[in-house]
Design a protein around this motif. Sequence first.
Motif, PDB file in Angstrom:
ATOM      1  N   GLY A   6       0.795  -1.219   0.000  1.00 50.42           N
ATOM      2  CA  GLY A   6       0.000   0.000   0.000  1.00 50.42           C
ATOM      3  C   GLY A   6       0.829   1.270   0.000  1.00 50.42           C
ATOM      4  N   LEU A   7       0.196   2.343   0.456  1.00 46.28           N
ATOM      5  CA  LEU A   7       0.779   3.682   0.454  1.00 46.28           C
ATOM      6  C   LEU A   7       2.117   3.753   1.186  1.00 46.28           C
ATOM      7  CD1 LEU A   7       0.326   6.740  -0.138  1.00 46.28           C
ATOM      8  CD2 LEU A   7      -0.848   6.859   2.062  1.00 46.28           C
ATOM      9  N   TRP A   8       2.231   3.075   2.319  1.00 41.94           N
ATOM     10  CA  TRP A   8       3.446   3.138   3.138  1.00 41.94           C
ATOM     11  C   TRP A   8       4.351   1.930   2.954  1.00 41.94           C
ATOM     12  CZ3 TRP A   8      -0.582   4.130   7.368  1.00 41.94           C
ATOM     13  CH2 TRP A   8      -0.984   5.467   7.334  1.00 41.94           C
ATOM     14  N   ARG A   9       4.171   1.210   1.851  1.00 41.84           N
ATOM     15  CA  ARG A   9       4.940  -0.008   1.604  1.00 41.84           C
ATOM     16  C   ARG A   9       6.442   0.223   1.822  1.00 41.84           C
ATOM     17  NH1 ARG A   9       5.253  -3.723  -3.832  1.00 41.84           N
ATOM     18  NH2 ARG A   9       6.572  -5.281  -2.846  1.00 41.84           N
ATOM     19  N   GLY A  10       7.031  -0.692   2.595  1.00 35.22           N
ATOM     20  CA  GLY A  10       8.466  -0.645   2.857  1.00 35.22           C
ATOM     21  C   GLY A  10       8.865   0.218   4.044  1.00 35.22           C
ATOM     22  N   ARG A  11       7.957   1.032   4.571  1.00 31.72           N
ATOM     23  CA  ARG A  11       8.283   1.888   5.718  1.00 31.72           C
ATOM     24  C   ARG A  11       8.510   1.027   6.947  1.00 31.72           C
ATOM     25  NH1 ARG A  11       6.143   7.291   5.516  1.00 31.72           N
ATOM     26  NH2 ARG A  11       7.153   7.512   7.528  1.00 31.72           N
ATOM     27  N   ARG A  12       9.607   1.278   7.622  1.00 30.52           N
ATOM     28  CA  ARG A  12       9.945   0.523   8.834  1.00 30.52           C
ATOM     29  C   ARG A  12       9.189   1.088  10.025  1.00 30.52           C
ATOM     30  NH1 ARG A  12      12.804  -3.530   8.005  1.00 30.52           N
ATOM     31  NH2 ARG A  12      14.364  -3.589   6.392  1.00 30.52           N
ATOM     32  N   LEU A  13       8.761   0.176  10.904  1.00 27.75           N
ATOM     33  CA  LEU A  13       8.085   0.560  12.130  1.00 27.75           C
ATOM     34  C   LEU A  13       9.071   0.507  13.281  1.00 27.75           C
ATOM     35  CD1 LEU A  13       4.769  -1.439  11.594  1.00 27.75           C
ATOM     36  CD2 LEU A  13       5.170   1.000  11.208  1.00 27.75           C
ATOM     37  N   THR A  14       8.666   1.044  14.414  1.00 24.67           N
ATOM     38  CA  THR A  14       9.505   1.058  15.607  1.00 24.67           C
ATOM     39  C   THR A  14       9.934  -0.368  15.943  1.00 24.67           C
ATOM     40  OG1 THR A  14       8.279   2.967  16.406  1.00 24.67           O
ATOM     41  CG2 THR A  14       9.591   1.763  18.022  1.00 24.67           C
ATOM     42  N   PRO A  15      11.234  -0.612  16.067  1.00 30.51           N
ATOM     43  CA  PRO A  15      11.695  -1.986  16.308  1.00 30.51           C
ATOM     44  C   PRO A  15      11.387  -2.487  17.719  1.00 30.51           C
ATOM     45  CG  PRO A  15      13.551  -0.468  16.301  1.00 30.51           C
ATOM     46  CD  PRO A  15      12.329   0.332  15.938  1.00 30.51           C
ATOM     47  N   VAL A  16      11.033  -3.770  17.790  1.00 32.05           N
ATOM     48  CA  VAL A  16      10.817  -4.418  19.088  1.00 32.05           C
ATOM     49  C   VAL A  16      11.598  -5.730  19.168  1.00 32.05           C
ATOM     50  CG1 VAL A  16       8.568  -3.404  19.538  1.00 32.05           C
ATOM     51  CG2 VAL A  16       8.702  -5.558  18.307  1.00 32.05           C
ATOM     52  N   GLY A  17      12.476  -5.975  18.212  1.00 30.71           N
ATOM     53  CA  GLY A  17      13.236  -7.218  18.212  1.00 30.71           C
ATOM     54  C   GLY A  17      12.312  -8.390  17.940  1.00 30.71           C
ATOM     55  N   GLN A  18      12.520  -9.488  18.610  1.00 35.43           N
ATOM     56  CA  GLN A  18      11.695 -10.678  18.442  1.00 35.43           C
ATOM     57  C   GLN A  18      10.475 -10.639  19.356  1.00 35.43           C
ATOM     58  OE1 GLN A  18      12.164 -13.039  16.064  1.00 35.43           O
ATOM     59  NE2 GLN A  18      13.636 -11.514  15.398  1.00 35.43           N
ATOM     60  N   GLY A  19      10.255  -9.521  19.968  1.00 36.32           N
ATOM     61  CA  GLY A  19       9.135  -9.388  20.903  1.00 36.32           C
ATOM     62  C   GLY A  19       9.678  -8.975  22.254  1.00 36.32           C
ATOM     63  N   ASP A  20       8.860  -8.436  23.068  1.00 35.86           N
ATOM     64  CA  ASP A  20       9.237  -7.977  24.394  1.00 35.86           C
ATOM     65  C   ASP A  20       8.474  -8.818  25.401  1.00 35.86           C
ATOM     66  OD1 ASP A  20       9.524  -6.650  26.789  1.00 35.86           O
ATOM     67  OD2 ASP A  20       9.310  -4.658  25.942  1.00 35.86           O
ATOM     68  N   ALA A  21       9.137  -9.844  25.929  1.00 39.94           N
ATOM     69  CA  ALA A  21       8.467 -10.787  26.828  1.00 39.94           C
ATOM     70  C   ALA A  21       7.860 -10.086  28.039  1.00 39.94           C
ATOM     71  CB  ALA A  21       9.441 -11.865  27.270  1.00 39.94           C
ATOM     72  N   ALA A  22       8.550  -9.104  28.582  1.00 37.80           N
ATOM     73  CA  ALA A  22       8.040  -8.406  29.760  1.00 37.80           C
ATOM     74  C   ALA A  22       6.758  -7.644  29.438  1.00 37.80           C
ATOM     75  CB  ALA A  22       9.095  -7.453  30.309  1.00 37.80           C
ATOM     76  N   ALA A  23       6.659  -7.128  28.229  1.00 34.70           N
ATOM     77  CA  ALA A  23       5.464  -6.382  27.822  1.00 34.70           C
ATOM     78  C   ALA A  23       4.467  -7.287  27.096  1.00 34.70           C
ATOM     79  CB  ALA A  23       5.862  -5.220  26.912  1.00 34.70           C
ATOM     80  N   HIS A  24       4.792  -8.556  26.968  1.00 38.24           N
ATOM     81  CA  HIS A  24       3.933  -9.541  26.300  1.00 38.24           C
ATOM     82  C   HIS A  24       3.682  -9.175  24.841  1.00 38.24           C
ATOM     83  CE1 HIS A  24       3.331 -11.344  30.186  1.00 38.24           C
ATOM     84  NE2 HIS A  24       2.977 -10.166  30.660  1.00 38.24           N
ATOM     85  N   LEU A  25       4.703  -8.600  24.178  1.00 37.14           N
ATOM     86  CA  LEU A  25       4.570  -8.258  22.760  1.00 37.14           C
ATOM     87  C   LEU A  25       5.013  -9.447  21.913  1.00 37.14           C
ATOM     88  CD1 LEU A  25       5.904  -4.596  22.615  1.00 37.14           C
ATOM     89  CD2 LEU A  25       3.553  -5.393  22.564  1.00 37.14           C
ATOM     90  N   ARG A  26       4.185  -9.780  20.954  1.00 38.47           N
ATOM     91  CA  ARG A  26       4.450 -10.851  20.009  1.00 38.47           C
ATOM     92  C   ARG A  26       3.998 -10.337  18.648  1.00 38.47           C
ATOM     93  NH1 ARG A  26       0.650 -13.366  18.389  1.00 38.47           N
ATOM     94  NH2 ARG A  26      -0.599 -13.123  20.245  1.00 38.47           N
ATOM     95  N   PRO A  27       4.801  -9.473  18.006  1.00 35.49           N
ATOM     96  CA  PRO A  27       4.357  -8.866  16.753  1.00 35.49           C
ATOM     97  C   PRO A  27       4.081  -9.915  15.678  1.00 35.49           C
ATOM     98  CG  PRO A  27       6.369  -7.817  17.554  1.00 35.49           C
ATOM     99  CD  PRO A  27       6.138  -9.030  18.395  1.00 35.49           C
TER     100      PRO A  27
END
Length: 181
Positions: A6-27
């Motif tokens: 789409g419009l923003w194709r290829g734009r990088r988002l804020t990095p979180v690595g492989q996820g943030d276990a403490a914050a329970h992030l699993r992108p």
Amino acid sequence: MRIVGGLWRGRRLTPVGQGDAAAHLRPTADRVRESIFNLLLNGGHADRLDGTRVLDVFAGTGALGLEALSRGAATATFIEQGRRAQAILRANIALLDAPARVLPRDARKPGPGTPHDLLFLDPPYGKGLGEAAVAALLSAGWIAPGALVVWEEATPPALGPLTPVDQRRYGDTLVTLATAP
């Protein structure tokens, strides 16, 4: 993590690595997100993106809702309870200058809302939070009649009042498409 199309194709988002276990992030991996949007676009659901209102629940980094905006959705609302995820989500929205808002609340207690046409649901796996959130969102008016729900889970979710449309497995992730009553 990046916007796949789409419009923003290829734009990088804020990095979180492989996820943030403490914050329970699993992108959602770029590959899985691309598969979800290919399923939407090639599965007869392309009309669900153009000019629609998107609700991204258990939003995490917001990648799914932002991808929908990049591909033609009008607005996105992100429901996320975690503070670390909210910070990343707000940074991603600012990075893209996206027409979106973040609601810092528990998806199982959303309060009254306005109907959305497309819902992305990516709860923590195996805890039954998705089922509780869908029930609460339906009763509070967040989900429009006939809305398409894209639900990520490790195992088949209990859809309750939702009508199943399609289901695909991508590694550990099971993506279920369903429609609201």
